[in-house]
Write a protein that holds these residues in place. Structure first.
Motif, PDB file in Angstrom:
ATOM      1  N   VAL A 125       0.834  -1.198   0.000  1.00 39.76           N
ATOM      2  CA  VAL A 125       0.000   0.000   0.000  1.00 39.76           C
ATOM      3  C   VAL A 125       0.876   1.259   0.000  1.00 39.76           C
ATOM      4  N   GLU A 126       1.967   1.217   0.778  1.00 39.28           N
ATOM      5  CA  GLU A 126       2.889   2.356   0.798  1.00 39.28           C
ATOM      6  C   GLU A 126       3.439   2.639  -0.595  1.00 39.28           C
ATOM      7  N   LYS A 127       3.888   1.581  -1.245  1.00 39.21           N
ATOM      8  CA  LYS A 127       4.436   1.734  -2.606  1.00 39.21           C
ATOM      9  C   LYS A 127       3.379   2.316  -3.537  1.00 39.21           C
ATOM     10  N   TYR A 128       2.143   1.894  -3.330  1.00 37.43           N
ATOM     11  CA  TYR A 128       1.057   2.415  -4.156  1.00 37.43           C
ATOM     12  C   TYR A 128       0.928   3.923  -3.970  1.00 37.43           C
ATOM     13  N   TYR A 129       0.970   4.358  -2.708  1.00 32.80           N
ATOM     14  CA  TYR A 129       0.863   5.799  -2.457  1.00 32.80           C
ATOM     15  C   TYR A 129       2.081   6.555  -2.973  1.00 32.80           C
ATOM     16  N   GLU A 130       3.227   5.835  -3.093  1.00 30.43           N
ATOM     17  CA  GLU A 130       4.418   6.484  -3.656  1.00 30.43           C
ATOM     18  C   GLU A 130       4.320   6.596  -5.177  1.00 30.43           C
ATOM     19  N   GLY A 131       3.251   6.062  -5.743  1.00 26.22           N
ATOM     20  CA  GLY A 131       3.027   6.248  -7.176  1.00 26.22           C
ATOM     21  C   GLY A 131       3.242   5.021  -8.034  1.00 26.22           C
ATOM     22  N   CYS A 132       3.369   3.838  -7.415  1.00 23.79           N
ATOM     23  CA  CYS A 132       3.534   2.621  -8.216  1.00 23.79           C
ATOM     24  C   CYS A 132       2.171   2.052  -8.588  1.00 23.79           C
ATOM     25  N   ASP A 133       2.056   1.605  -9.815  1.00 26.28           N
ATOM     26  CA  ASP A 133       0.797   1.001 -10.252  1.00 26.28           C
ATOM     27  C   ASP A 133       0.825  -0.510 -10.121  1.00 26.28           C
ATOM     28  N   VAL A 134       2.050  -1.063 -10.095  1.00 25.09           N
ATOM     29  CA  VAL A 134       2.196  -2.514  -9.942  1.00 25.09           C
ATOM     30  C   VAL A 134       3.227  -2.758  -8.851  1.00 25.09           C
ATOM     31  N   VAL A 135       2.883  -3.577  -7.865  1.00 25.41           N
ATOM     32  CA  VAL A 135       3.872  -3.959  -6.858  1.00 25.41           C
ATOM     33  C   VAL A 135       3.941  -5.485  -6.824  1.00 25.41           C
ATOM     34  N   TYR A 136       5.141  -6.012  -7.098  1.00 25.12           N
ATOM     35  CA  TYR A 136       5.323  -7.459  -7.126  1.00 25.12           C
ATOM     36  C   TYR A 136       5.783  -7.971  -5.771  1.00 25.12           C
ATOM     37  N   GLY A 137       5.150  -8.998  -5.283  1.00 21.53           N
ATOM     38  CA  GLY A 137       5.640  -9.681  -4.090  1.00 21.53           C
ATOM     39  C   GLY A 137       6.625 -10.745  -4.537  1.00 21.53           C
ATOM     40  N   VAL A 138       7.837 -10.697  -4.001  1.00 16.33           N
ATOM     41  CA  VAL A 138       8.871 -11.649  -4.410  1.00 16.33           C
ATOM     42  C   VAL A 138       9.347 -12.444  -3.201  1.00 16.33           C
ATOM     43  N   ARG A 139       9.421 -13.764  -3.365  1.00 16.20           N
ATOM     44  CA  ARG A 139       9.863 -14.629  -2.266  1.00 16.20           C
ATOM     45  C   ARG A 139      11.360 -14.515  -2.067  1.00 16.20           C
ATOM     46  N   SER A 140      11.773 -14.210  -0.854  1.00 12.10           N
ATOM     47  CA  SER A 140      13.205 -14.049  -0.609  1.00 12.10           C
ATOM     48  C   SER A 140      13.868 -15.408  -0.451  1.00 12.10           C
ATOM     49  N   ALA A 141      13.216 -16.324   0.222  1.00 11.37           N
ATOM     50  CA  ALA A 141      13.812 -17.646   0.412  1.00 11.37           C
ATOM     51  C   ALA A 141      12.782 -18.692   0.032  1.00 11.37           C
TER      52      ALA A 141
END
Ligand code: UDP
Ligand code: MG
Length: 314
Positions: free
Chosen positions: A115-131
């Motif tokens: 949600v933060e990234k969205y408010y920073e102006g991103c239209d797509v935010v990918y969730g990436v698995r770290s491990a």
């Protein structure tokens, strides 16, 4: 404050739904309280034609709490279609939508960062698995191999990203422009464009129930991904045909020189030459036909040729 919709495809998930809905409600109520999202936000469960009590549970949740909504598909259409159905249903109502699995293997605490990234102006935010420690060795290596193959075939795909992502309203509208039937969402989303960001998280194990993705489904999903996005395999066949043809021609040249110079030639020389020349020609011809089929195939998808981000005009 903008409205967030969570979209959760569910297929025979009666074992996980009570816990999942509890945790998600807590999350959403927290976000609303901290005024990160509007109170019109919703959790939308998409019942993908389940055979168990999934829909009864969803309707009960909807009765109990207005934050919970439900969409029921007429029959089982598979994870990707169920997800798309959910996203397309909510796109009129929300400013952003996050898709996630019903088993909460994907850490829901990163929703805040989405949600933060969205408010920073991103239209797509990918969730990436770290491990990938919780995955079996087999699943981990096959998955990594798959991403490598996709990349080498020229498909723009985010490593170790499944379908846990945020899409803004206009990204959803962009997604709606892709009319293809063989859905491989993680290949389509990068094609939409707009500013994007990546958020990493650790993947947990399924807390109840079992995977709805047996090996067979996984393989056909991977194959779908490759064949929906790349015509490179066809190009490889053409190149191989040309190579074999060239070897045959080189040998023919050698044979002619040998005849003139009076060197001795093996008796199987004519057989070798005709085999390689004709074989190579045939393979190249099949590949060529394949190129046209590949083009026709890409045309039938009716993908958008462009999506406009802004139009400055006084
Ligand atoms: N799912 C679905 N339709 C199907 C199969 C799966 O909607 O035909 C949903 C399932 O309920 C879950 C998500 O897709 O929410 C991912 O499935 P699962 O967790 O079984 O896959 P895995 O995590 O093992 O890859
Ligand atoms: Mg899962």
């Amino acid at each position: 404050m903008d409205t967030l919709y969570l979209v959760i495809p569910c297929y025979n998930e009666e074992e996980v739904l009570p816990e999942t809905s509890k945790r998600l409600l807590e999350k959403m109520e927290g976000l609303i309280e901290r005024q990160k999202i509007s109170e019109n936000s919703r959790i939308v469960f998409v019942d993908d034609g389940s055979k168990d009590k999934t829909w009864e549970l969803i309707s009960a949740l909807h009765q109990e709490n207005p934050l919970c909504s439900g969409v029921k598909l007429a029959r089982n259409r598979g994870h990707q279609n169920a997800l798309l159905a959910g996203l397309m249903t909510v796109k009129e109502h929300c400013d952003m939508a996050i898709s996630l699995d019903a088993d909460l293997q994907d850490d829901i605490d990163v929703i805040d960062q989405f949600v933060e990234k969205y408010y920073e102006g991103c239209d797509v935010v990918y969730g990436v698995r770290s491990a990938r420690e919780t995955d079996t060795f087999f699943k981990r290596t096959t998955a990594e191999g798959f991403y490598k193959v996709m990349k080498s075939l020229g498909v723009d795909i985010v490593n170790n990203h499944a379908d846990y992502r945020l899409l803004s309203k206009r990204a959803l509208e962009g997604l709606a422009e892709f009319k293809e039937v063989n859905l491989f969402l993680r290949g389509i989303v990068p094609l939409i464009g707009y500013k994007s960001a990546v958020v990493t998280y650790e993947r947990h194990e399924r807390f109840a129930g079992e995977s709805k993705y047996p090996l067979k489904k996984m393989l056909s999903f991977a194959f779908d991904g490759i064949t929906s996005f790349s015509v490179k395999p066809i190009q490889m066949i053409t190149s191989l045909g040309v190579l074999i043809f060239a070897v045959g021609m080189l040998y023919l040249l050698y044979a002619v020189i040998a005849l003139i110079a009076g060197w001795s030639l093996a008796v199987w020389t004519p057989v070798f030459i005709s085999l390689w020349v004709i074989g190579g020609l045939q393979l190249a011809a099949i590949g060529l036909v394949g190129q046209y089929v590949g083009k026709a195939y890409m045309e039938t998808k009716h993908r958008p040729r462009f999506i406009i981000e802004t139009f400055l005009n006084k």
